[in-house]
Design a protein around this motif. Sequence first.
Motif, PDB file in Angstrom:
ATOM      1  N   GLY A   1      10.431   1.244  -4.320  1.00  0.00           N
ATOM      2  CA  GLY A   1      10.510   0.232  -5.369  1.00  0.00           C
ATOM      3  C   GLY A   1      10.444   0.850  -6.743  1.00  0.00           C
ATOM      4  N   LYS A   2      11.179   0.263  -7.670  1.00  0.00           N
ATOM      5  CA  LYS A   2      11.197   0.761  -9.037  1.00  0.00           C
ATOM      6  C   LYS A   2      10.090   0.153  -9.893  1.00  0.00           C
ATOM      7  CE  LYS A   2      16.159   1.546  -9.427  1.00  0.00           C
ATOM      8  NZ  LYS A   2      17.363   1.109 -10.158  1.00  0.00           N
ATOM      9  N   ASN A   3       9.579  -0.987  -9.489  1.00  0.00           N
ATOM     10  CA  ASN A   3       8.637  -1.717 -10.313  1.00  0.00           C
ATOM     11  C   ASN A   3       7.234  -1.726  -9.741  1.00  0.00           C
ATOM     12  OD1 ASN A   3      10.771  -2.421 -12.063  1.00  0.00           O
ATOM     13  ND2 ASN A   3      11.344  -4.063 -10.664  1.00  0.00           N
ATOM     14  N   VAL A   4       6.878  -0.706  -8.973  1.00  0.00           N
ATOM     15  CA  VAL A   4       5.560  -0.638  -8.365  1.00  0.00           C
ATOM     16  C   VAL A   4       4.573  -0.100  -9.400  1.00  0.00           C
ATOM     17  CG1 VAL A   4       4.185   0.369  -6.522  1.00  0.00           C
ATOM     18  CG2 VAL A   4       6.539  -0.307  -6.093  1.00  0.00           C
ATOM     19  N   GLU A   5       3.473  -0.811  -9.550  1.00  0.00           N
ATOM     20  CA  GLU A   5       2.456  -0.395 -10.525  1.00  0.00           C
ATOM     21  C   GLU A   5       1.482   0.574  -9.908  1.00  0.00           C
ATOM     22  OE1 GLU A   5       0.724  -3.960 -12.031  1.00  0.00           O
ATOM     23  OE2 GLU A   5       2.666  -4.772 -12.535  1.00  0.00           O
TER      24      GLU A   5
ATOM     25  N   HIS B   1       0.841  -1.204   0.000  1.00  0.00           N
ATOM     26  CA  HIS B   1       0.000   0.000   0.000  1.00  0.00           C
ATOM     27  C   HIS B   1       0.875   1.252   0.000  1.00  0.00           C
ATOM     28  CE1 HIS B   1      -3.342   2.641   0.902  1.00  0.00           C
ATOM     29  NE2 HIS B   1      -2.770   3.017   2.036  1.00  0.00           N
ATOM     30  N   VAL B   2       1.904   1.254   0.829  1.00  0.00           N
ATOM     31  CA  VAL B   2       2.809   2.401   0.899  1.00  0.00           C
ATOM     32  C   VAL B   2       3.613   2.519  -0.399  1.00  0.00           C
ATOM     33  CG1 VAL B   2       4.826   3.336   2.089  1.00  0.00           C
ATOM     34  CG2 VAL B   2       2.907   2.436   3.411  1.00  0.00           C
ATOM     35  N   GLN B   3       4.049   1.388  -0.948  1.00  0.00           N
ATOM     36  CA  GLN B   3       4.821   1.439  -2.192  1.00  0.00           C
ATOM     37  C   GLN B   3       4.003   2.014  -3.346  1.00  0.00           C
ATOM     38  OE1 GLN B   3       8.077   1.028  -2.887  1.00  0.00           O
ATOM     39  NE2 GLN B   3       8.322   0.803  -0.683  1.00  0.00           N
ATOM     40  N   ALA B   4       2.708   1.789  -3.342  1.00  0.00           N
ATOM     41  CA  ALA B   4       1.849   2.367  -4.379  1.00  0.00           C
ATOM     42  C   ALA B   4       1.911   3.896  -4.326  1.00  0.00           C
ATOM     43  CB  ALA B   4       0.414   1.876  -4.209  1.00  0.00           C
ATOM     44  N   HIS B   5       2.135   4.436  -3.143  1.00  0.00           N
ATOM     45  CA  HIS B   5       2.289   5.885  -2.980  1.00  0.00           C
ATOM     46  C   HIS B   5       3.717   6.323  -3.319  1.00  0.00           C
ATOM     47  CE1 HIS B   5       2.164   9.885  -1.201  1.00  0.00           C
ATOM     48  NE2 HIS B   5       3.214   9.551  -0.480  1.00  0.00           N
ATOM     49  N   LEU B   6       4.725   5.548  -2.901  1.00  0.00           N
ATOM     50  CA  LEU B   6       6.122   5.943  -3.068  1.00  0.00           C
ATOM     51  C   LEU B   6       6.627   5.786  -4.502  1.00  0.00           C
ATOM     52  CD1 LEU B   6       7.688   4.331   0.130  1.00  0.00           C
ATOM     53  CD2 LEU B   6       7.167   6.745  -0.253  1.00  0.00           C
TER      54      LEU B   6
ATOM     55  N   ALA C   1      13.923  12.378  10.141  1.00  0.00           N
ATOM     56  CA  ALA C   1      13.375  11.444  11.126  1.00  0.00           C
ATOM     57  C   ALA C   1      11.853  11.399  11.147  1.00  0.00           C
ATOM     58  CB  ALA C   1      13.912  11.777  12.518  1.00  0.00           C
ATOM     59  N   ASP C   2      11.191  12.501  10.849  1.00  0.00           N
ATOM     60  CA  ASP C   2       9.728  12.526  10.904  1.00  0.00           C
ATOM     61  C   ASP C   2       9.071  12.284   9.535  1.00  0.00           C
ATOM     62  OD1 ASP C   2      10.371  14.918   9.668  1.00  0.00           O
ATOM     63  OD2 ASP C   2       9.042  16.142  10.919  1.00  0.00           O
ATOM     64  N   HIS C   3       9.836  11.801   8.595  1.00  0.00           N
ATOM     65  CA  HIS C   3       9.332  11.613   7.232  1.00  0.00           C
ATOM     66  C   HIS C   3       8.132  10.672   7.164  1.00  0.00           C
ATOM     67  CE1 HIS C   3       9.666  12.006   2.914  1.00  0.00           C
ATOM     68  NE2 HIS C   3       9.511  10.704   2.794  1.00  0.00           N
ATOM     69  N   TRP C   4       8.110   9.664   8.007  1.00  0.00           N
ATOM     70  CA  TRP C   4       6.994   8.707   7.960  1.00  0.00           C
ATOM     71  C   TRP C   4       5.676   9.343   8.371  1.00  0.00           C
ATOM     72  CZ3 TRP C   4       6.598   4.421   5.363  1.00  0.00           C
ATOM     73  CH2 TRP C   4       7.779   3.860   4.865  1.00  0.00           C
ATOM     74  N   GLU C   5       5.726  10.370   9.185  1.00  0.00           N
ATOM     75  CA  GLU C   5       4.498  11.098   9.525  1.00  0.00           C
ATOM     76  C   GLU C   5       3.954  11.804   8.285  1.00  0.00           C
ATOM     77  OE1 GLU C   5       5.349  13.574  12.910  1.00  0.00           O
ATOM     78  OE2 GLU C   5       6.151  11.856  14.008  1.00  0.00           O
ATOM     79  N   THR C   6       4.850  12.326   7.450  1.00  0.00           N
ATOM     80  CA  THR C   6       4.445  12.966   6.205  1.00  0.00           C
ATOM     81  C   THR C   6       3.841  11.948   5.251  1.00  0.00           C
ATOM     82  OG1 THR C   6       6.215  14.583   6.468  1.00  0.00           O
ATOM     83  CG2 THR C   6       5.264  14.365   4.270  1.00  0.00           C
ATOM     84  N   ILE C   7       4.477  10.791   5.129  1.00  0.00           N
ATOM     85  CA  ILE C   7       3.940   9.729   4.269  1.00  0.00           C
ATOM     86  C   ILE C   7       2.559   9.323   4.757  1.00  0.00           C
ATOM     87  CG2 ILE C   7       4.203   7.308   3.575  1.00  0.00           C
ATOM     88  CD1 ILE C   7       7.240   7.792   3.552  1.00  0.00           C
ATOM     89  N   ASP C   8       2.415   9.220   6.069  1.00  0.00           N
ATOM     90  CA  ASP C   8       1.146   8.788   6.645  1.00  0.00           C
ATOM     91  C   ASP C   8       0.007   9.749   6.326  1.00  0.00           C
ATOM     92  OD1 ASP C   8      -0.434   6.969   8.144  1.00  0.00           O
ATOM     93  OD2 ASP C   8      -0.321   8.313   9.869  1.00  0.00           O
TER      94      ASP C   8
ATOM     95  N   THR D   1      15.863   8.407   9.156  1.00  0.00           N
ATOM     96  CA  THR D   1      15.221   7.125   8.892  1.00  0.00           C
ATOM     97  C   THR D   1      15.416   6.819   7.411  1.00  0.00           C
ATOM     98  OG1 THR D   1      13.240   5.791   9.260  1.00  0.00           O
ATOM     99  CG2 THR D   1      12.896   8.019   8.438  1.00  0.00           C
ATOM    100  N   CYS D   2      14.880   5.712   6.993  1.00  0.00           N
ATOM    101  CA  CYS D   2      15.091   5.265   5.622  1.00  0.00           C
ATOM    102  C   CYS D   2      13.766   5.000   4.944  1.00  0.00           C
ATOM    103  CB  CYS D   2      15.981   4.031   5.682  1.00  0.00           C
ATOM    104  SG  CYS D   2      15.537   2.650   4.701  1.00  0.00           S
ATOM    105  N   VAL D   3      13.765   5.224   3.640  1.00  0.00           N
ATOM    106  CA  VAL D   3      12.618   4.888   2.804  1.00  0.00           C
ATOM    107  C   VAL D   3      13.134   4.090   1.630  1.00  0.00           C
ATOM    108  CG1 VAL D   3      10.817   5.816   1.283  1.00  0.00           C
ATOM    109  CG2 VAL D   3      11.273   6.917   3.468  1.00  0.00           C
ATOM    110  N   VAL D   4      12.523   2.930   1.424  1.00  0.00           N
ATOM    111  CA  VAL D   4      12.852   2.084   0.278  1.00  0.00           C
ATOM    112  C   VAL D   4      11.776   2.335  -0.778  1.00  0.00           C
ATOM    113  CG1 VAL D   4      13.218  -0.277  -0.532  1.00  0.00           C
ATOM    114  CG2 VAL D   4      13.806   0.333   1.832  1.00  0.00           C
TER     115      VAL D   4
END
Length: 121
Positions: A117-121, A31-36, A63-70, A112-115
């Motif tokens: 994906g290159k092949n996310v549809e 679900h998150v990769q569909a956004h990223l 460090a607070d990047h995941w709050e933004t993604i959320d 923090t880290c964000v992975v």
Amino acid sequence: MNGDPIDGPALLLAAAKASVGPQLLPDLVDHVQAHLGPRLDEYRRRYELVHESDDACLFLVEADHWETIDEHVELERRERDAVERAHEEHLRRLGDSLGRSEEFETALEIRTCVVVGKNVE
């Protein structure tokens, strides 16, 4: 749904440490990769790329990047924490295999880290 591009052992370890079941975490990661995925170029411009493979790019972010993604993917706090942990465990496992464990652990003390994906549809 299988949690790509996070590797299976990282998903299992993150699920074991989080209050999210191992059967749910791959779907949350997807679900998150569909956004990223569509934002890969933005991540390349804004953040430090620490590793790139055929399948994914790993970035160090604030460090607070995941709050933004959320704000965009609307996960419950425990779900967001589990997905963030999966991304960090993926980076740690990669660090082990590349001989960069100390470098990545030090980075995770302040960021923090964000992975992505290159092949996310």
